[in-house]
Design an enzyme around this catalytic site. Structure first.
Site, short mmCIF file in Angstrom:
data_model
loop_
_atom_site.label_atom_id
_atom_site.label_comp_id
_atom_site.label_asym_id
_atom_site.label_seq_id
_atom_site.Cartn_x
_atom_site.Cartn_y
_atom_site.Cartn_z
N ASP A 65 0.86 -1.18 0.00
CA ASP A 65 0.00 0.00 0.00
C ASP A 65 0.90 1.24 0.00
O ASP A 65 1.94 1.26 0.65
CB ASP A 65 -0.89 -0.01 1.25
CG ASP A 65 -2.01 1.01 1.19
OD1 ASP A 65 -2.29 1.54 0.09
OD2 ASP A 65 -2.62 1.29 2.23
N ASN A 73 -3.68 12.57 -4.78
CA ASN A 73 -4.95 12.97 -5.38
C ASN A 73 -5.36 14.37 -4.94
O ASN A 73 -5.82 15.18 -5.74
CB ASN A 73 -6.05 11.96 -5.02
CG ASN A 73 -5.88 10.64 -5.75
OD1 ASN A 73 -5.29 10.59 -6.82
ND2 ASN A 73 -6.38 9.58 -5.16
N HIS A 78 -6.60 13.58 -9.49
CA HIS A 78 -6.76 12.12 -9.68
C HIS A 78 -5.99 11.60 -10.89
O HIS A 78 -5.59 10.44 -10.91
CB HIS A 78 -8.25 11.76 -9.79
CG HIS A 78 -8.94 11.84 -8.48
ND1 HIS A 78 -8.89 10.85 -7.54
CD2 HIS A 78 -9.70 12.83 -7.92
CE1 HIS A 78 -9.57 11.19 -6.47
NE2 HIS A 78 -10.08 12.40 -6.67
N ASP A 82 -3.71 8.42 -10.73
CA ASP A 82 -3.86 7.28 -11.65
C ASP A 82 -2.52 6.92 -12.29
O ASP A 82 -2.18 5.75 -12.46
CB ASP A 82 -4.87 7.61 -12.76
CG ASP A 82 -6.30 7.67 -12.23
OD1 ASP A 82 -6.52 7.31 -11.07
OD2 ASP A 82 -7.18 8.10 -13.00
N GLU A 108 -5.59 1.76 -3.63
CA GLU A 108 -4.16 1.87 -3.97
C GLU A 108 -3.37 0.70 -3.39
O GLU A 108 -2.16 0.79 -3.19
CB GLU A 108 -3.60 3.21 -3.48
CG GLU A 108 -3.64 3.43 -2.00
CD GLU A 108 -4.95 4.04 -1.50
OE1 GLU A 108 -5.00 4.33 -0.30
OE2 GLU A 108 -5.89 4.20 -2.27
#
Length: 198
Positions: A65, A73, A78, A82, A108
């Site tokens: 993680d 973000n 975002h 991404d 994530e």
């Protein structure tokens, strides 16, 4: 004309089959990072776990993680978040073997299944992945050159786990401990004495 109709009918069947294969492939892969999605992951991981369980073979799960991913973000949008996911998925894919299974587990979080691999060896792989993410990920995302991207890893080897989900739970617990201990680190799950003797 009848022959032409049969030929067209065969072409249509072939096109439908090709389209169905493409749709099936898409349903198995997470569109964003391009690795397996959670559903496809379980279709692969569960049989691998059962094989290891029945044959007493080593198998290890790694949960990964990002550290403070929400800030990417929030601060950069975002689209940049991404891109971080895509770049990291490429790093993870490049750092594991063909027989290992990588999936985007959720949000994530990524999960890697390493059949035939013990915990210590998997922890070394996770450490190499951690270093690579820290040193390369931000450089490959436009607009993040001076930002540090780090990730935490939890590693758990099959011991007395009854199900695939039990093994994932312990890998996730190891990940949580890595974050508790300061993030940007690999934590290998240590089974309790009770679990070993049960």
């Amino acid at each position: 004309p009848a022959l032409e109709a049969r030929d067209e009918s065969q072409v249509s069947r072939d096109e439908i089959e090709t389209t169905n294969k493409a749709l099936d492939q898409m349903s198995m892969h997470d569109v964003l990072p391009g690795c397996l999605n959670r559903r496809a992951f379980f279709e692969t991981a569960v049989p691998s776990f059962q094989r290891a369980h029945e044959q007493r073979l080593p198998i290890t799960f790694i949960m990964m993680d990002f550290d403070h991913f929400k800030s990417f973000n929030d601060n950069y949008g975002h689209q940049v978040g991404d891109e971080v996911l895509k770049v990291t998925a490429r790093i993870l894919t490049g750092g594991v073997r063909n027989e290992d299974v990588l999936c985007r587990y959720g949000g994530e979080e990524f999960c890697i299944v390493m059949p035939g691999t013990g915990g210590e060896e998997a922890a070394r792989v996770a450490e190499q992945l951690r270093i690579t993410i820290e040193s390369r990920a931000a450089k490959n995302v436009r607009g993040l050159k001076d930002v540090n991207i780090t990730a935490s890893f939890g590693v758990c080897e099959f011991a007395q786990h009854k199900t695939c989900e039990d093994l994932i739970r312990d890998a996730d617990e190891a990940l949580y401990m890595a974050k508790e201990q300061g993030r940007n680190r690999v934590n290998l799950h240590k089974p309790t004495l009770q679990a070993v003797t049960a």
